[in-house]
Enzyme design. Structure first.
Site, short mmCIF file in Angstrom:
data_model
loop_
_atom_site.label_atom_id
_atom_site.label_comp_id
_atom_site.label_asym_id
_atom_site.label_seq_id
_atom_site.Cartn_x
_atom_site.Cartn_y
_atom_site.Cartn_z
N CYS A 162 5.75 30.72 33.62
CA CYS A 162 6.72 31.07 34.66
C CYS A 162 6.90 32.57 34.85
O CYS A 162 7.59 33.00 35.78
CB CYS A 162 8.07 30.43 34.35
SG CYS A 162 7.96 28.70 33.89
N HIS A 294 16.18 34.40 36.68
CA HIS A 294 15.19 33.35 36.50
C HIS A 294 15.82 32.01 36.90
O HIS A 294 15.20 31.22 37.60
CB HIS A 294 14.70 33.32 35.05
CG HIS A 294 13.50 32.46 34.85
ND1 HIS A 294 12.32 32.66 35.53
CD2 HIS A 294 13.30 31.38 34.06
CE1 HIS A 294 11.44 31.75 35.16
NE2 HIS A 294 12.01 30.95 34.27
N GLU A 305 20.25 33.11 29.78
CA GLU A 305 20.07 34.27 30.66
C GLU A 305 21.40 34.98 30.90
O GLU A 305 21.48 36.21 30.86
CB GLU A 305 19.45 33.84 31.99
CG GLU A 305 19.15 35.00 32.92
CD GLU A 305 18.27 34.62 34.10
OE1 GLU A 305 17.73 35.53 34.74
OE2 GLU A 305 18.13 33.41 34.38
N LYS A 326 15.82 29.81 43.36
CA LYS A 326 15.02 28.61 43.09
C LYS A 326 15.67 27.35 43.68
O LYS A 326 14.97 26.37 43.95
CB LYS A 326 14.82 28.43 41.59
CG LYS A 326 13.82 29.39 40.96
CD LYS A 326 13.64 29.10 39.48
CE LYS A 326 12.54 29.98 38.87
NZ LYS A 326 12.95 31.40 38.76
N HIS A 331 10.91 26.02 41.95
CA HIS A 331 10.30 26.84 40.90
C HIS A 331 8.79 26.82 41.08
O HIS A 331 8.15 25.81 40.82
CB HIS A 331 10.70 26.29 39.53
CG HIS A 331 10.37 27.17 38.38
ND1 HIS A 331 9.43 28.19 38.45
CD2 HIS A 331 10.84 27.21 37.10
CE1 HIS A 331 9.35 28.80 37.30
NE2 HIS A 331 10.20 28.22 36.45
N PHE A 390 8.04 29.74 29.41
CA PHE A 390 7.68 28.96 28.23
C PHE A 390 6.72 29.79 27.39
O PHE A 390 5.88 30.53 27.92
CB PHE A 390 6.99 27.66 28.63
CG PHE A 390 7.95 26.56 29.04
CD1 PHE A 390 9.31 26.65 28.82
CD2 PHE A 390 7.46 25.39 29.62
CE1 PHE A 390 10.17 25.64 29.18
CE2 PHE A 390 8.31 24.37 29.99
CZ PHE A 390 9.67 24.49 29.76
#
Length: 402
Positions: A162, A294, A305, A326, A331, A390
């Site tokens: 990502c 994010h 976050e 998003k 995403h 990830f």
């Protein structure tokens, strides 16, 4: 060291087929997420996504090109054409030799993989098209962009899940900043919205069946999207000398690794990347007005976050605007940071902060100004774009109004 500016931008995603359409949708808080439409979608538990609508590849590409271009490559080339046209650059001679392309992508030609697995396993055929490998490889889009526009400098693809786009754009920034290149075409793309792509993500149990609600207490997972966003990063003096329109300045970046868990994010790793970007851009925390988060809509990402932002910015965190787009476009995995950079440019250039739509319930673990549901006008000098992947791989870009 050279100053680096953005002189061109292009995109195709669930919100629109251009930058103008995308930013209009962001200003309106419009959602591009809807029912998925592809083969065997009825066999999926997840049936929604940010799918590009009204897209006919045969209008954009000829038969020979389509034999070589997976859907993610098609999206990349469409966005690249827009960006380079806006920048007004023609790559020849020394400029061609000192310009390249660095793109972010995670899944490669997922639709090509899906189609050809069906051919071999379901249809029982023993042969596939001879161009399957060059069509599905992660670097296909970067290679085709370099060939179409005569980009003879450094050209490659970055794959960090990502965070792929932010890592790619960071590398492009560094090449221009350090004087290696005059201009770089950069950004990212992704197209995982096919049966095999979505089925694999279902196994992680991080997907929402109904909507993406970043930072909302009732959030229940992420929603995938597809598309591309591409930019031209250019040396400031070069852009100024030719009278180019400048969209924003890339002021700095930072990267970090959590080095802790393959899927669970770390507050410390995210905080190091955020503070590193501030240090690289040589700005104080209180100079930042907006962060494009994010913000995936998963419980683990959102609270981690927000905690990282609170740690880095201290008391100023309460004055920051932080939103996740998003919930509108989905995403895009490897391409998501590139589409989200458009929201940062809009904040700096137009004074419009894209909202976090789908926000319904206050979460005390996300107690920041998340610009809920409606866009906001604000004068912003600096903006950050966060990407946390990830594997614990983090990349943050700092942009400046110019």
């Amino acid at each position: 060291m050279k100053r680096v500016v953005i002189t061109g931008a292009g995109t195709i995603n669930a919100l629109g087929h251009s930058v103008e359409e995308t930013l209009e949708a962001m200003r309106e808080g419009r959602c591009g997420i809807g029912p998925l439409e592809f083969r065997d979608v009825d066999r999926l538990a997840i049936k929604i996504g940010g799918q590009v609508q009204d897209f006919d590849p045969e209008v954009k590409f000829n038969r020979q090109q389509l034999a070589l271009f997976d859907r993610f490559t098609q999206f990349t080339l469409i966005a690249a054409r827009q960006a380079i046209a806006q920048a007004g650059l023609e790559f020849s001679g020394e400029l061609a030799a000192r310009s390249g392309v660095v793109l972010g992508n995670s899944g490669g030609g997922m639709t090509t993989l899906d189609d050809n697995y069906r051919t071999v396993y379901e249809d029982g055929k023993n042969r596939v098209h001879p161009f399957v490998v060059p069509k599905l490889m992660n670097n296909a889009a970067a290679s085709h962009v370099s060939m179409e526009f005569n980009l003879k400098g450094p050209s490659f693809t970055v794959a960090t899940a990502c965070a792929s786009s932010n890592h790619a754009m960071s590398q492009a920034f560094q090449m221009v900043h350090g004087g290696l290149c005059k201009a770089m075409v950069t950004g990212g793309s992704e197209s995982m919205l096919c049966f095999g792509g979505v089925k694999a993500w279902e196994g992680l149990r991080v997907m929402s069946k109904d909507a993406c609600r970043p930072f909302s207490a009732n959030r229940n997972g992420m929603v995938q999207g597809e598309g591309a966003a591409i930019f031209v990063f250019e040396e400031y003096e070069h852009a100024k000398a030719r009278g180019a329109e400048i969209l924003a300045e890339v002021a700095g970046f930072a990267m970090s690794s959590d080095a802790s868990d393959i899927v669970m994010p770390s507050k410390q790793g995210a905080a190091r990347a955020i503070s590193g970007a501030l240090n690289d851009a040589r700005i104080n925390p209180d100079q930042v007005g907006y962060i494009n988060a994010h913000g995936t809509g998963t419980a683990a990402n959102d609270k981690t976050e927000c905690a990282a932002v609170a740690d880095v910015f201290g008391a100023h965190a309460d004055s920051l605007m932080i939103s996740s787009t998003k919930a509108m476009h989905g995403h895009l995995i490897g391409g998501t940071g590139a589409v989200e950079l458009l929201a940062c440019i809009m904040a700096l250039r137009d004074g419009v902060i894209a909202p976090t739509i789908g926000y319904e319930e206050f979460d005390p673990e996300c107690a920041l100004d998340v610009v809920p549901n409606e866009a906001r006008e604000a004068d912003v000098e600096y903006a950050l774009s966060n990407a946390f992947a990830f594997g614990g791989l983090n990349a943050v870009l700092a942009l400046k109004k110019i």
